[in-house]
Design a protein around this motif. Structure first.
Motif, PDB file in Angstrom:
ATOM      1  N   LEU A 101     -13.768  -7.199  33.822  1.00  0.00           N
ATOM      2  CA  LEU A 101     -13.073  -8.270  34.537  1.00  0.00           C
ATOM      3  C   LEU A 101     -12.546  -9.331  33.572  1.00  0.00           C
ATOM      4  N   GLN A 102     -13.327  -9.657  32.541  1.00  0.00           N
ATOM      5  CA  GLN A 102     -12.870 -10.637  31.548  1.00  0.00           C
ATOM      6  C   GLN A 102     -11.624 -10.128  30.831  1.00  0.00           C
TER       7      GLN A 102
ATOM      8  N   SER B 118      -9.432  -7.978  32.080  1.00  0.00           N
ATOM      9  CA  SER B 118      -8.361  -8.034  33.074  1.00  0.00           C
ATOM     10  C   SER B 118      -7.826  -9.453  33.211  1.00  0.00           C
ATOM     11  N   LEU B 119      -8.724 -10.437  33.257  1.00  0.00           N
ATOM     12  CA  LEU B 119      -8.303 -11.839  33.360  1.00  0.00           C
ATOM     13  C   LEU B 119      -7.480 -12.268  32.153  1.00  0.00           C
ATOM     14  N   LYS B 120      -7.867 -11.808  30.982  1.00  0.00           N
ATOM     15  CA  LYS B 120      -7.112 -12.141  29.769  1.00  0.00           C
ATOM     16  C   LYS B 120      -5.664 -11.670  29.914  1.00  0.00           C
ATOM     17  N   HIS B 121      -5.486 -10.443  30.381  1.00  0.00           N
ATOM     18  CA  HIS B 121      -4.135  -9.894  30.531  1.00  0.00           C
ATOM     19  C   HIS B 121      -3.370 -10.579  31.666  1.00  0.00           C
ATOM     20  N   LEU B 122      -4.055 -10.890  32.755  1.00  0.00           N
ATOM     21  CA  LEU B 122      -3.391 -11.592  33.851  1.00  0.00           C
ATOM     22  C   LEU B 122      -2.908 -12.968  33.403  1.00  0.00           C
ATOM     23  N   ARG B 123      -3.730 -13.670  32.634  1.00  0.00           N
ATOM     24  CA  ARG B 123      -3.331 -15.007  32.157  1.00  0.00           C
ATOM     25  C   ARG B 123      -2.158 -14.914  31.185  1.00  0.00           C
TER      26      ARG B 123
ATOM     27  N   GLU C 109     -14.283 -15.265  40.658  1.00  0.00           N
ATOM     28  CA  GLU C 109     -15.381 -15.351  41.615  1.00  0.00           C
ATOM     29  C   GLU C 109     -16.311 -14.137  41.485  1.00  0.00           C
ATOM     30  N   ARG C 110     -15.729 -12.957  41.288  1.00  0.00           N
ATOM     31  CA  ARG C 110     -16.532 -11.744  41.137  1.00  0.00           C
ATOM     32  C   ARG C 110     -17.430 -11.847  39.902  1.00  0.00           C
ATOM     33  N   ILE C 111     -16.895 -12.398  38.818  1.00  0.00           N
ATOM     34  CA  ILE C 111     -17.716 -12.606  37.619  1.00  0.00           C
ATOM     35  C   ILE C 111     -18.865 -13.556  37.943  1.00  0.00           C
ATOM     36  N   SER C 112     -18.588 -14.602  38.693  1.00  0.00           N
ATOM     37  CA  SER C 112     -19.636 -15.555  39.080  1.00  0.00           C
ATOM     38  C   SER C 112     -20.726 -14.866  39.892  1.00  0.00           C
TER      39      SER C 112
ATOM     40  N   SER D 228     -22.003 -19.431  29.693  1.00  0.00           N
ATOM     41  CA  SER D 228     -20.545 -19.395  29.641  1.00  0.00           C
ATOM     42  C   SER D 228     -20.031 -20.203  28.452  1.00  0.00           C
ATOM     43  N   HIS D 229     -20.940 -20.945  27.810  1.00  0.00           N
ATOM     44  CA  HIS D 229     -20.574 -21.747  26.648  1.00  0.00           C
ATOM     45  C   HIS D 229     -19.921 -20.890  25.575  1.00  0.00           C
ATOM     46  N   TYR D 230     -20.446 -19.685  25.388  1.00  0.00           N
ATOM     47  CA  TYR D 230     -19.921 -18.799  24.345  1.00  0.00           C
ATOM     48  C   TYR D 230     -18.762 -17.945  24.836  1.00  0.00           C
ATOM     49  N   ASP D 231     -18.646 -17.744  26.135  1.00  0.00           N
ATOM     50  CA  ASP D 231     -17.580 -16.964  26.745  1.00  0.00           C
ATOM     51  C   ASP D 231     -17.407 -15.611  26.068  1.00  0.00           C
ATOM     52  N   LEU D 232     -18.528 -14.950  25.781  1.00  0.00           N
ATOM     53  CA  LEU D 232     -18.505 -13.618  25.199  1.00  0.00           C
ATOM     54  C   LEU D 232     -18.718 -12.595  26.300  1.00  0.00           C
ATOM     55  N   PRO D 233     -18.068 -11.445  26.190  1.00  0.00           N
ATOM     56  CA  PRO D 233     -18.407 -10.391  27.135  1.00  0.00           C
ATOM     57  C   PRO D 233     -19.886 -10.063  26.981  1.00  0.00           C
ATOM     58  N   ILE D 234     -20.565  -9.870  28.075  1.00  0.00           N
ATOM     59  CA  ILE D 234     -22.009  -9.646  28.035  1.00  0.00           C
ATOM     60  C   ILE D 234     -22.361  -8.434  27.203  1.00  0.00           C
TER      61      ILE D 234
END
Length: 115
Positions: free
Chosen positions: A31-32, A34-39, A75-78, A93-99
């Motif tokens: 999802l992260q 996908s969000l990168k590409h959508l943005r 929201e799904r990520i949340s 979320s401070h690091y915003d790294l993929p888990i």
């Protein structure tokens, strides 16, 4: 209190909590990405020249549709992060790294702190 998502989601918090931790982390990473590409797409669409009315309407529609998809995926990520938190796994979320990258970083034996 039950969590009620703003957007329609393919799973509930309860269903997500039953998933394997590896599956949850992979889905968050997907999802992260996908969000990168959508943005990136939003930036490109927003900078499109406003020469043609027909193109403008299509671009505006795409921008609005992408906003909804972005909101839904965030929201799904949340929800998935809440599912991990219910298991005692906290992801900052401070690091915003993929888990999937957390805990798998290479350790250089010549560096670090030794106790």
């Amino acid at each position: 209190m039950e969590y009620k998502p703003k957007f329609g989601q393919p799973f509930t918090l309860q269903e997500a909590s039953a998933l394997d931790v590896g599956i949850i982390s992979e889905e968050i990473a997907r999802l992260q990405n996908s969000l990168k590409h959508l943005r990136e797409t939003q930036i490109i669409l927003s900078s499109h020249p406003k020469d043609s009315d027909a193109i403008d309407d299509e671009i505006l529609l795409a921008l609005e549709e992408n906003k909804v998809v972005i909101g839904s995926q965030e929201e799904r990520i949340s929800i998935l992060r809440m599912a991990l938190a219910k298991r005692g796994i906290l992801v900052g979320s401070h690091y915003d790294l993929p888990i999937q990258d957390i805990g798998k970083q290479e350790v250089n034996p010549g560096q670090g702190v030794y106790l």
